[in-house]
Every structure is written in structure tokens, then in C-alpha cells.
Design a protein around this motif. Structure first.
Motif, PDB file in Angstrom:
ATOM      1  N   GLN B  89      -1.368   0.409   5.696  1.00  0.00           N
ATOM      2  CA  GLN B  89      -2.254  -0.846   4.811  1.00  0.00           C
ATOM      3  C   GLN B  89      -1.707  -2.172   5.763  1.00  0.00           C
ATOM      4  OE1 GLN B  89      -4.823  -0.809   3.100  1.00  0.00           O
ATOM      5  NE2 GLN B  89      -5.054  -3.243   3.593  1.00  0.00           N
ATOM      6  N   ILE B  90      -2.792  -2.578   6.508  1.00  0.00           N
ATOM      7  CA  ILE B  90      -2.457  -3.867   7.077  1.00  0.00           C
ATOM      8  C   ILE B  90      -2.665  -5.221   5.898  1.00  0.00           C
ATOM      9  CG2 ILE B  90      -3.418  -5.651   8.776  1.00  0.00           C
ATOM     10  CD1 ILE B  90      -3.849  -3.618  10.572  1.00  0.00           C
ATOM     11  N   LEU B  91      -1.730  -5.723   5.960  1.00  0.00           N
ATOM     12  CA  LEU B  91      -1.484  -6.722   4.606  1.00  0.00           C
ATOM     13  C   LEU B  91      -2.320  -8.181   5.123  1.00  0.00           C
ATOM     14  CD1 LEU B  91       1.908  -5.862   3.897  1.00  0.00           C
ATOM     15  CD2 LEU B  91       0.074  -5.270   2.531  1.00  0.00           C
ATOM     16  N   ASN B  92      -1.814  -8.555   6.590  1.00  0.00           N
ATOM     17  CA  ASN B  92      -2.428  -9.809   6.779  1.00  0.00           C
ATOM     18  C   ASN B  92      -2.072  -9.887   8.347  1.00  0.00           C
ATOM     19  OD1 ASN B  92      -3.705 -12.483   6.710  1.00  0.00           O
ATOM     20  ND2 ASN B  92      -2.112 -13.296   5.261  1.00  0.00           N
ATOM     21  N   PHE B  93      -2.759 -10.858   8.886  1.00  0.00           N
ATOM     22  CA  PHE B  93      -2.568 -11.206  10.155  1.00  0.00           C
ATOM     23  C   PHE B  93      -1.811 -12.774  10.423  1.00  0.00           C
ATOM     24  CE2 PHE B  93      -6.208  -8.568  10.184  1.00  0.00           C
ATOM     25  CZ  PHE B  93      -5.779  -7.498  11.224  1.00  0.00           C
TER      26      PHE B  93
END
Lengths: 258, 258
Positions: B89-93
Motif C-alpha cells: 500500500q502506498i501511503l503518500n508521495f
DNA sequence: CGTTACGTTGAAAGCTTTCAAGCATCGTGG
DNA sequence: CCACGATGCTTGAAAGCTTTCAACGTAACG
């Protein structure tokens, strides 16, 4: 998705005789770090009182601002936000010891609401005193940041859960997490605890429909892993639940209580 | 769900001549708040150097700790975490100006990883100097908390997105958000910008499969709302995209750059 | 005893994922 | 210069997970 109207918050806030922070029973729990005498004194003078708020009361609401910050002393609350058409997402639950309203202290407008799931008791202090904490008590200022980072962590995990776990995994994760948090507060009663949620809350936490939530709970129940009757949740097989949830423990040491 | 191995981080970090904070071009952008001279001076002495890190390098990784904190100066990175079976899961950039590593400063172990999506340039300072910031510069300490609260806000919104928005709404929301963030950094080139992601990244951000991500992007493309070719994304119809996303603007005023 | 809130179920519909292939682009090596 | 492998993008079809729809059951309350 079903629309839901926000619950009327018709309640009256009851001002109460405020107990001193030194005698706060929460502080005696091992999950909270010991404060130095001057820290305690400082925190005490931040406090302007305590309030009791009834079930269903919206303490902070999306789009508004607040001059007060809170620490939850007793009861459950939840943070949530909604889309314009009423779809709701529960972001996290607040339990005793949790700091509430950091976002309202930092920004003009809240972007989420905070509502009481039970009658709750809160410690109140004014937002404008927060600055004195930063200028006079760097250790406590650090603690505030620590709490923010801790909340961020929980959100990260929740995001992983909703984004990548299946329904049953999410459910297992949530129940186990709440169990742990309750256990740390010493609120466990023979392996069970009072869970003041209905299935709609659970659905809105996990990003599921209420029907599927019901069916997922049923599965866990039929597997003999949990039992949830009359507002009390019992974890019957922690190991199995942790395996389903792919739960990984995160040991964070004691936390500050502000 | 497909398993993915973590990319090898075989790169060498290149120590560079560090430019002074006073002359940092980011500071001249209106989205960052003006610092007082002594704040600038203080921040400057926190800094121990700059590094350049290649695409794919894992700067911080889940389960480990870090003695350094960073501010991203150039390029894109992303925060993510994974389940044991590889679901990610990508949480933020992270974009230029973003503070990286707060969690590693507060806790022993990182619970997420941070990886470079492009070659990136970072400002580096040691974790143990963070304390001096709290004890000597309460204003900057407040800023750090502000940044943490800001990250929390973004996560809240992301959670709402994944939990309650449909695939196409999520996609619209994400693209619009990135567009706004890039615009604030003045990195827009005639309404388009370089988006250094592949569809797998987008899928892992939105909690979708890569196939469905592809089909959802195609819809937006066919509706004439966006165009994404050769790593550059163009928003062709912001109004329509915002309507699809149920996007609500959040005006936060200038932010600190530490 | 009717109302209300909440929990339960079965069935059908719908959204997403998985599976399988086929394309396109790019860099490398023959 | 072209073949080949590695990546990443596209698509159609089938399978599977979730939601929606519709009812019905239960407990608490006035």
C-alpha cells in the motif's frame, strides 16, 4: 451507498469539578510515561476544566474550528469524515488518554468530526495555551509531536488495511487492535471488553457495506474466533485472529499523557 | 494478489556540496512561509549536507531505524508499507519541500519505507539535533508538529478515498491532488506535469488491481478528462475531474520548510 | 402493542480481481 | 541493423468478492 443524517447534538455540556492531573488515575497505568513534577504542574495549569458529553454528541465538526483542545479521560469517541453524499469513513477511535483536536490547533478548519460513542469525560484546555507549552516546555512539545506521529502510524496501518486486506482480514485486524488498546488501558474484563459500536460503525471503519460486515463478523463468529453479544466483544482465539489479520505487533514503549 | 520483490537498493549515495538554506530556491515559493533570519540560521546549522539518491533507492525501510532526517529538495519519493505476502500500500508521495523521517525520529523502528521514484536530492540532518530544535526554537518545533498534522490530514483524506470512493472517484481525486501539489511547487508545464509513476504505483496507492487501474484510467481518458502519455499527465478538464472526485479544496496557507 | 433501531439472510446485480494473451517501447548484444 | 528479453500497457472473459435490494427477526421503549 446509503445516506445517513448526522445525529442531532442537542446535548448540554456539563461543567464539572476538575480533578488535578497529579491524581489522574490514567497516569498510573504503565502505558503512560512518568512525568517530572514540573511537567505535571505545567500540564495542570493548562487545564481549564472537565466536561462530560453524552453519547452521540459531536464535539468537533468538519468545517468548523475550535478554541479548545481535549484529552479523553473516560469513554469512547471516533474521528470521521464524510463525502457530500453522506458516505462516511471512520478514521480512528479515541480511547482514554488520547489527545483530541490537534488539527484544530494547527489549522483554521477541522476536516473531520469527532463524536462520542458513549458518554465521555474530557479534560479541556484552550488552544491558545498550546503555544506556551511550546515555548516553556520543549519536552512536552516533543510529546505533542510524538502523539501526532503515533496517530500517523495508526492511520498508515489503517490505510494498508483498507487498501490491501480482504474483508475478513480487515475485520480481524480491527478487533485485535481494539483489543490491544483496551488491554493497555487495563479495561479488559476476563478477555472481553465493552465495544460501544454497532455494525454500521464497523462497516464505516473498514470501508465495507453493512451487510458484508455482518456476514464477515458471522464468519469469525462461526469459526469460533470471536464472540460479540450485547456490546461485549470477546476474543476467543487470539492466535488465530492474529494469523487471519496478518497482525504484526508494534511495541512503542510508554506514551505521554497531556 | 501478485507478489513483488523489493527493488535492490544497490546505489551509492553521493555526498554533495551543500547549498545554504538561505539561498534555497524552494523558500522563494509563495507556498512556504517566510522564516525569520534566526530561524534560517538555525535551520542551516542543522543541516549536515545534501545527498543525491538514484531512482529506486530505498532511503528508509520498514523495520529499520535511521539516524538521519531529510527534507526533499528535488524529485519524487513515496512512502509505503506491505503485508508479509507482498501486497503493498502506498501511503503518500513526497514532493520537494516535504519533511521525511519524522517517524524514525520519534520511534525506534520505521513502520513504513520511503523510496525514490526519480533521482532525488535531499537535505540531510541528524536525528539527534532535532532535540535542540525543540529546546531552542519553539517556533520551529511548532512547525514540525504542524507538518505532522498536515500529513495526518492527507492520510485522513486518503483513507476516506480508499474506504468510500469508487475506483473512478479515487483516481480522479488522486490525479487532482497531485496536480494541485505540483502546481503549488510551480512545477506545472502548460497544465501538465511529469508523473514518474507506473500503473502499478497508482494501483497500490488506490487499493486497486493493476488491471482495474488501467481500465479506470482509460475511462477518464476516453471521457476526455485527462491525458497521460510518456510520463506526463495533463488535466484536460479540471472542473469535471473535481466533480467526479467530489474534491473539496482545503486552503492551508503557507507551510514551513525545515 | 406499535415504533424504532439494529442485526440477519438469501438472492441478484455489480464492481473488481484474476487469468491469459497480445502489444509496444527500449536497451543490449550479435 | 535487427533479434531478444525485460518492462509496462491493454483487453476480453471468467471468477469472485461486495454491494444492493428486500424481508424478516429481535429487543428496548413509551
Amino acid at each position: 451507498m446509503k445516506r445517513r443524517q448526522t445525529e442531532a447534538a442537542s446535548s448540554r455540556l456539563v461543567q464539572r469539578h476538575a480533578a488535578s492531573c497529579e491524581s489522574c488515575p490514567l497516569r498510573r497505568l504503565p502505558s503512560f510515561r512518568a512525568f517530572a513534577p514540573e511537567e505535571l504542574k505545567f500540564v495542570s495549569q493548562l487545564k481549564v476544566g472537565e466536561i462530560i458529553v453524552p453519547l452521540g454528541h459531536v464535539l468537533l465538526s468538519e468545517g468548523q474550528s475550535s478554541d479548545m483542545l481535549y484529552t479523553l479521560l473516560e469513554g469512547w469517541m471516533y474521528r470521521h469524515k464524510s463525502l457530500t453524499d453522506g458516505r462516511r469513513q471512520i478514521l480512528n477511535f479515541a480511547l482514554p488518554g488520547d489527545f483530541i483536536g490537534l488539527q484544530s490547533a494547527m489549522f483554521k478548519e477541522m476536516q473531520h468530526s469527532v463524536e462520542a460513542l458513549t458518554e465521555v469525560r474530557l479534560c479541556v484546555f484552550p488552544r491558545n495555551k498550546l503555544w506556551s507549552l511550546y515555548s516553556q516546555q520543549p519536552g512536552l512539545a516533543f510529546d505533542v509531536t510524538w502523539l501526532a506521529a503515533q496517530e500517523e502510524r495508526m492511520l498508515d496501518e489503517h490505510l494498508l488495511s483498507i487498501g490491501r486486506r480482504t474483508a475478513i482480514e480487515r475485520m480481524a485486524y480491527l478487533l485485535l487492535l481494539l483489543h490491544r488498546r483496551i488491554a493497555q488501558l487495563d479495561l479488559l474484563m476476563d478477555d472481553g471488553f465493552e465495544l460501544p459500536l454497532n455494525q454500521q460503525h464497523v462497516a464505516d471503519t473498514l470501508g465495507l457495506s453493512i451487510v458484508h460486515t455482518n456476514k464477515t463478523l458471522r464468519k469469525l463468529h462461526d469459526f469460533g474466533v470471536i464472540s460479540w453479544r450485547k456490546r461485549t466483544l470477546r476474543i476467543l482465539d487470539q492466535t488465530k485472529l492474529a494469523r487471519v489479520a496478518r497482525f504484526e505487533d508494534s511495541h512503542t514503549g510508554p506514551r505521554p499523557l497531556i
